[in-house]
Design a protein around this motif. Structure first.
Motif, PDB file in Angstrom:
ATOM      1  N   GLY A   1      -5.570   3.344  -5.726  1.00  0.00           N
ATOM      2  CA  GLY A   1      -6.140   4.194  -4.690  1.00  0.00           C
ATOM      3  C   GLY A   1      -6.216   5.634  -5.154  1.00  0.00           C
TER       4      GLY A   1
ATOM      5  N   SER B   1      -1.731   0.523   2.235  1.00  0.00           N
ATOM      6  CA  SER B   1      -2.653  -0.527   1.816  1.00  0.00           C
ATOM      7  C   SER B   1      -2.107  -1.936   1.982  1.00  0.00           C
TER       8      SER B   1
ATOM      9  N   PRO C   1      -3.463   6.585   4.420  1.00  0.00           N
ATOM     10  CA  PRO C   1      -3.874   6.472   3.012  1.00  0.00           C
ATOM     11  C   PRO C   1      -3.762   7.807   2.297  1.00  0.00           C
TER      12      PRO C   1
ATOM     13  N   SER D   1      -8.819   1.667  -1.110  1.00  0.00           N
ATOM     14  CA  SER D   1      -7.952   1.167  -2.185  1.00  0.00           C
ATOM     15  C   SER D   1      -8.400  -0.215  -2.639  1.00  0.00           C
TER      16      SER D   1
END
Length: 400
Positions: free
Chosen positions: A58, A70, A77, A225
């Motif tokens: 990611g 994720s 994130p 990701s």
């Protein structure tokens, strides 16, 4: 002479002291029960959710945050990565399977995950109703989502921007539930799955519809990701280093980061365990003092019982049984309180992704019952030994 009935009557003579001793034992056992249940469930969830994922790629940032967002879906994130770069990485010869994720929206706290059919294979997902999503704005929901949101196949709902807030809804597009997943006992029970094109459409309401549906058109598009499985063990060393050094992306190992997370949690758990053990040690001392003082008060009664034919061994077990009744009752009560407390805590948990339950049992709980027996024996042994030192004649003559 019924020893059990006599022991019970002796304890009920001083109800308050007996009750307090039982509560003290129960309090220590309850804390240990909560810790055993919580740590076991957390460990199981970490293992179940990441067991077939070798690597997560990611945006650069915290590796732990990347894993939490994720795989466990309990954090934000680290950012987005270009879909073009991600696609090139997914086609690398060292990659056996690569599953893209596009995050950013939720429905009533349940995260909407844009992905592809690889996600279904990765988690071995099965349906109990309907079918898997196949077009934009179609969604397959987890069993937990269906139960909590009261959704069924054919229902429509609006996603909201963000990963937990429901205030900013995307009113211009509604998702249609096409299928409900079979309960997996992992994070997928609380997810809403759709294609990546749906996520793009939600955030590009004015974009040409034809273009929004073309997932192959990857210019200027991003995803969150990639979940990766290696093709060979050699990739474990080579691939993460290549990603971290040769790209603008970050590679994080679920095994390493989960172990790190659990070690951080473990520090607090160990501290609370020692606190609970200290409480149980104090409870053992309290039971000992209670029984020892009771022995002094009942010395004349014991001497009378001896003169009426009761053996030293029988009176010894009488005192031992009193201690065991207190501690075992406390241990059983503590197990009940521990399960009930954890169930209540779970009821008020904000995150459904990491929700615990009190309706769960581990083998370590048997050791708590054994610990209650040991505490009872240790606390009762000295007062019980005093039985053998009671001089019947001297004791009876003093009381006259």
């Amino acid at each position: 002479m019924n020893i059990l009935r006599l022991s019970t009557k002796n304890l009920l003579r001083n109800k308050l002291t007996t009750f307090l001793n039982i509560i003290l034992v129960a309090f220590g056992v309850a804390i240990l029960t909560i810790l055993f249940l919580a740590s076991t469930q957390i460990g199981d969830k970490l293992e179940q959710n990441a067991k077939d994922i070798d690597l997560v790629v990611g945006a650069k940032g915290s590796p732990l945050q990347l894993i939490l967002s994720s795989i466990y879906h309990i954090d934000f994130p680290t950012g987005n990565i270009p879909l073009k770069d991600a696609t090139e990485l997914m086609q690398n010869p060292m990659v056996k399977r690569a599953v893209p994720l596009a995050l950013g929206d939720n429905f009533q706290g349940h995260r909407i995950v844009g992905t592809d059919s690889g996600f279904v294979s990765l988690y071995g997902l099965k349906l109990v109703a309907g079918k898997f999503w196949s077009r934009d704005l179609e969604a397959t929901i987890g069993s937990g989502v269906a139960a909590e949101a009261h959704l069924k196949v054919g229902d429509k709902f609006f996603g909201a921007h963000g990963l937990s807030d429901a205030s900013d809804e995307h009113k211009h597009h509604a998702y249609t539930v096409t299928g409900i997943l079979q309960a997996q006992g992992n994070i997928t029970d609380n997810l809403i799955l759709t294609n990546i094109g749906s996520v793009y459409k939600m955030h590009e309401p004015d974009h040409d519809e034809h273009e929004a549906q073309k997932e192959a058109e990857i210019s200027n598009k991003e995803i969150t990701s990639i979940l990766i499985q290696y093709r060979s063990p050699m990739s474990v060393v080579i691939f993460p280093r290549m990603v971290n050094q040769s790209t603008n992306m970050q590679a994080a190992s679920p095994a390493m980061e989960s172990a790190r997370l659990f070690s951080l949690i473990g520090v607090g758990i160990e501290t609370l365990k020692w606190f609970a053990l200290l409480i149980m040690a104090i409870s053992a001392l309290s039971v000992f003092i209670s029984l020892y003082n009771a022995m002094k008060e009942k010395k004349y009664d014991l001497a009378v019982m001896r003169s009426l034919g009761a053996s030293k061994a029988k009176l010894f077990f009488l005192v031992m049984l009193e201690g065991l009744l207190i501690t075992v009752s406390g241990a059983i009560l503590g197990l009940f309180i521990g399960h009930l407390a954890l169930h209540m805590i779970a009821h008020y948990q904000e995150s459904s992704q990491a929700r615990l339950t009190g309706l769960y049992f581990v083998t370590d709980e048997l050791y708590l019952i054994i610990a209650g027996l040991v505490i009872g024996v240790v606390a009762s042994i000295l007062p019980a030994i005093q039985i053998y030192r009671v001089d019947i004649a001297q004791t009876l003559s003093k009381e006259k």
